[in-house]
Design an enzyme around this catalytic site. Structure first.
Site, PDB file in Angstrom:
ATOM      1  N   LYS A   5       0.862  -1.187   0.000  1.00 60.39           N
ATOM      2  CA  LYS A   5       0.000   0.000   0.000  1.00 60.39           C
ATOM      3  C   LYS A   5       0.891   1.227   0.000  1.00 60.39           C
ATOM      4  O   LYS A   5       2.003   1.196   0.545  1.00 60.39           O
ATOM      5  CB  LYS A   5      -0.890   0.042   1.249  1.00 60.39           C
ATOM      6  CG  LYS A   5      -2.128   0.886   1.056  1.00 60.39           C
ATOM      7  CD  LYS A   5      -3.190   0.103   0.321  1.00 60.39           C
ATOM      8  CE  LYS A   5      -4.480   0.841   0.196  1.00 60.39           C
ATOM      9  NZ  LYS A   5      -5.554  -0.061  -0.279  1.00 60.39           N
TER      10      LYS A   5
HETATM   11  P1  NAD Z   1     -13.480   7.677  -2.474  1.00 60.67           P
HETATM   12  O1  NAD Z   1     -12.465   8.717  -2.165  1.00 60.67           O
HETATM   13  O2  NAD Z   1     -13.987   7.552  -3.868  1.00 60.67           O
HETATM   14  O3  NAD Z   1     -14.766   7.870  -1.530  1.00 60.67           O
HETATM   15  C1  NAD Z   1     -14.692   7.966  -0.139  1.00 60.67           C
HETATM   16  C2  NAD Z   1     -16.060   8.444   0.362  1.00 60.67           C
HETATM   17  O4  NAD Z   1     -16.055   8.447   1.780  1.00 60.67           O
HETATM   18  C3  NAD Z   1     -16.404   9.871  -0.056  1.00 60.67           C
HETATM   19  O5  NAD Z   1     -17.791   9.949  -0.320  1.00 60.67           O
HETATM   20  C4  NAD Z   1     -16.069  10.681   1.196  1.00 60.67           C
HETATM   21  O6  NAD Z   1     -16.798  11.903   1.276  1.00 60.67           O
HETATM   22  C5  NAD Z   1     -16.504   9.705   2.256  1.00 60.67           C
HETATM   23  N1  NAD Z   1     -15.925   9.962   3.565  1.00 60.67           N
HETATM   24  C6  NAD Z   1     -14.617  10.239   3.866  1.00 60.67           C
HETATM   25  N2  NAD Z   1     -14.495  10.450   5.175  1.00 60.67           N
HETATM   26  C7  NAD Z   1     -15.719  10.278   5.715  1.00 60.67           C
HETATM   27  C8  NAD Z   1     -16.247  10.355   7.018  1.00 60.67           C
HETATM   28  N3  NAD Z   1     -15.461  10.677   8.049  1.00 60.67           N
HETATM   29  N4  NAD Z   1     -17.572  10.128   7.204  1.00 60.67           N
HETATM   30  C9  NAD Z   1     -18.370   9.811   6.165  1.00 60.67           C
HETATM   31  N5  NAD Z   1     -17.941   9.731   4.907  1.00 60.67           N
HETATM   32  C10 NAD Z   1     -16.642   9.966   4.686  1.00 60.67           C
HETATM   33  O7  NAD Z   1     -12.846   6.318  -1.949  1.00 60.67           O
HETATM   34  P2  NAD Z   1     -13.246   4.825  -2.388  1.00 60.67           P
HETATM   35  O8  NAD Z   1     -12.326   4.405  -3.472  1.00 60.67           O
HETATM   36  O9  NAD Z   1     -14.721   4.748  -2.567  1.00 60.67           O
HETATM   37  O10 NAD Z   1     -12.796   4.035  -1.081  1.00 60.67           O
HETATM   38  C11 NAD Z   1     -13.645   3.900   0.053  1.00 60.67           C
HETATM   39  C12 NAD Z   1     -13.109   2.794   0.947  1.00 60.67           C
HETATM   40  O11 NAD Z   1     -13.056   1.572   0.212  1.00 60.67           O
HETATM   41  C13 NAD Z   1     -11.696   2.996   1.497  1.00 60.67           C
HETATM   42  O12 NAD Z   1     -11.611   2.424   2.776  1.00 60.67           O
HETATM   43  C14 NAD Z   1     -10.828   2.199   0.541  1.00 60.67           C
HETATM   44  O13 NAD Z   1      -9.608   1.783   1.140  1.00 60.67           O
HETATM   45  C15 NAD Z   1     -11.752   1.032   0.286  1.00 60.67           C
HETATM   46  N6  NAD Z   1     -11.428   0.309  -0.948  1.00 60.67           N
HETATM   47  C16 NAD Z   1     -11.448   0.939  -2.155  1.00 60.67           C
HETATM   48  C17 NAD Z   1     -11.150   0.227  -3.310  1.00 60.67           C
HETATM   49  C18 NAD Z   1     -11.229   0.843  -4.685  1.00 60.67           C
HETATM   50  O14 NAD Z   1     -11.057   0.111  -5.667  1.00 60.67           O
HETATM   51  N7  NAD Z   1     -11.512   2.124  -4.820  1.00 60.67           N
HETATM   52  C19 NAD Z   1     -10.816  -1.133  -3.213  1.00 60.67           C
HETATM   53  C20 NAD Z   1     -10.813  -1.760  -1.963  1.00 60.67           C
HETATM   54  C21 NAD Z   1     -11.126  -1.019  -0.843  1.00 60.67           C
END
Ligand code: NAD
EC number: 1.4.1.-
Length: 416
Positions: free
Chosen positions: A105
């Site tokens: 990561k």
């Molecule tokens: P992103 O940046 O597209 O979206 C994150 C969302 O969370 C946004 O809507 C943001 O406003 C919201 N957010 C942030 N802090 C917050 C809080 N304190 N309270 C409420 N909402 C909050 O990110 P993503 O790619 O959707 O990733 C989200 C999660 O999924 C992360 O934990 C990431 O590690 C995990 N993840 C993502 C992927 C991927 O392919 N994108 C893969 C595996 C895991």
């Protein structure tokens, strides 16, 4: 009471699974620490001519099963501890869904909301230069994570390729399809969460049609999950982002919410529905709660008041270790992150395979392969859960992941 951070959380999860697996003590000790972490300082010329220096990391946790694989996150809370935990979770995730990868990561400590597109591009290119000696198609393959996307991956791929002197699309996944990305990658994590939620409902005899679902986070993962579960007939009654949460007991019109967010600078704030707090969302009486934002949001306090029938962890590490003990005592099943959000890394693998073969598949084939890999990992987790009389789904998932990783170390032995 201070609750444990992500690294302590991950290590405690490993310890819990240990009593159900037969792993050599030395190998288990080795699996508890990352192989290496590179820390870099990135000087960037800002639009106003000044120079700002950003801290950044790339952690390579384990590579016994194949090249390191894991996303790059841009967030003010990024730290060496956080990337280590996330790299560990990537290792267990790739092992659980049986991909020939290890775990890594990366992250940059920054707030992208305060940076221009040009500054984000300069930062990304400088970061890629900083870590380019440790990444590569056969060594370590980054992907998007919070606040990084296709565009960011294109800059990483271009910067790496310029140094190599030829295009190397397979150095990253999650690229735009125009430069070697695969159709289906952008939606893959959310699609995987939706598939896992459906499988979970089936296991617990809940009809997905009209099931009430609350989703925290409306970014890439949360919004795709909301969309696909709506398609399957579920009522997404609440969604949230950093600007707050919205609620409609009859189910939100997710397409309309998505259109609003797009026109409102990516924020839910101001949408025409009942506004609630993120805390209210986490404690709604729903069939499934899906945290899809950041780590450590389900704390002890939230776990004591949580009313959902099941939690499906779309975010990485959304439940603190202590909160997980409370949910276990309260018999609230938690489908662990290392399974629920594995759709992203599965399709990243499919992208990397296509790049390596210089051949591309259509989206139907990608989605079929994703579903098949995820449902078979889900069944394996349930198999371990029932056959070994393991108390939680997370511990069952860990037993499989730890055994596969330990076996790889055992076979490869120690060099020198
Ligand atoms: P992103 O940046 O597209 O979206 C994150 C969302 O969370 C946004 O809507 C943001 O406003 C919201 N957010 C942030 N802090 C917050 C809080 N304190 N309270 C409420 N909402 C909050 O990110 P993503 O790619 O959707 O990733 C989200 C999660 O999924 C992360 O934990 C990431 O590690 C995990 N993840 C993502 C992927 C991927 O392919 N994108 C893969 C595996 C895991």
């Amino acid at each position: 009471m201070t609750e444990s951070g992500p690294l302590e959380n991950m290590l405690a999860q490993m310890e819990q699974a240990r009593e159900y697996v037969d792993i050599d003590d030395g190998i288990f000790e080795r699996l508890k620490s990352p192989e290496r972490t590179l820390s870099v300082s990135l000087p960037v010329r800002m639009d106003d001519g000044s120079v700002e220096v950003f801290d950044a990391y790339r952690c390579q946790f384990d590579s016994a099963r194949g090249p390191y694989k894991g996303g790059i996150r841009y967030h003010p809370n990024v730290s060496e501890e956080e990337v280590s935990a996330l790299a560990g979770w990537m290792t267990w995730k790739t092992a659980l869904v049986d991909l020939p990868f290890g775990g890594a990561k990366g992250g940059i400590v920054c707030n992208t909301k305060e940076l221009s597109d040009n500054e984000v591009e300069q930062l990304t290119r400088r970061y890629t230069e900083g870590i380019r000696r440790m990444i590569g198609p056969e060594t370590d393959i980054p992907a998007p994570d919070m606040n990084t996307d296709e565009r960011t991956m294109a800059w990483v791929m271009d910067t790496y390729s310029v140094y190599q002197g030829y295009a190397v699309p397979e150095v990253v996944t999650g690229k735009p399809p125009e430069i070697g990305g695969t159709d289906g990658r952008v939606e893959a994590t959310g699609r995987g969460v939706a598939i896992t939620t459906e499988e979970t409902f089936e296991y617990f005899d809940t009809d997905v049609e009209n099931a009430d679902v609350a989703i925290q986070g409306f970014g890439n993962v949360g919004s795709v999950t909301a969309d696909l579960l709506t398609e399957r007939g579920a009522n997404v009654v609440a969604v949230s982002d950093v600007s707050g949460a919205i609620y409609d007991p009859d189910g939100l019109d997710i397409e309309d919410v998505q259109a609003y967010v797009e026109s409102n600078d990516g924020r839910l704030e101001g949408y025409d529905a009942e506004a609630i707090s993120n805390d209210d969302l986490l404690t709604l009486d729903v069939d499934a709660l899906i945290p899809a934002a950041i780590e450590d949001v389900i704390t002890v306090d939230v776990a004591e008041r949580l009313e959902a029938d099941v939690v499906v962890e779309a975010a990485n590490g959304p439940t603190t270790f202590d909160a997980a003990q409370i949910l276990q005592e309260r018999d609230v099943p938690v489908v662990p992150d290392i399974l629920a959000n594995a759709g992203g890394v599965i399709v990243s693998y499919l992208e990397w395979v296509q790049n390596s073969q210089q051949y591309s598949w259509d989206v139907e084939e990608v989605n079929r392969d994703l579903r098949q890999r995820l449902t078979s990992a889900f069944d394996e987790m349930l198999g371990a859960y029932e056959a070994r009389d393991i108390p939680t789904l997370r511990t069952a998932a860990y037993t499989i992941a730890l055994e596969r990783s330990a076996d790889a170390h055992e076979y490869r032995g120690l060099f020198p």
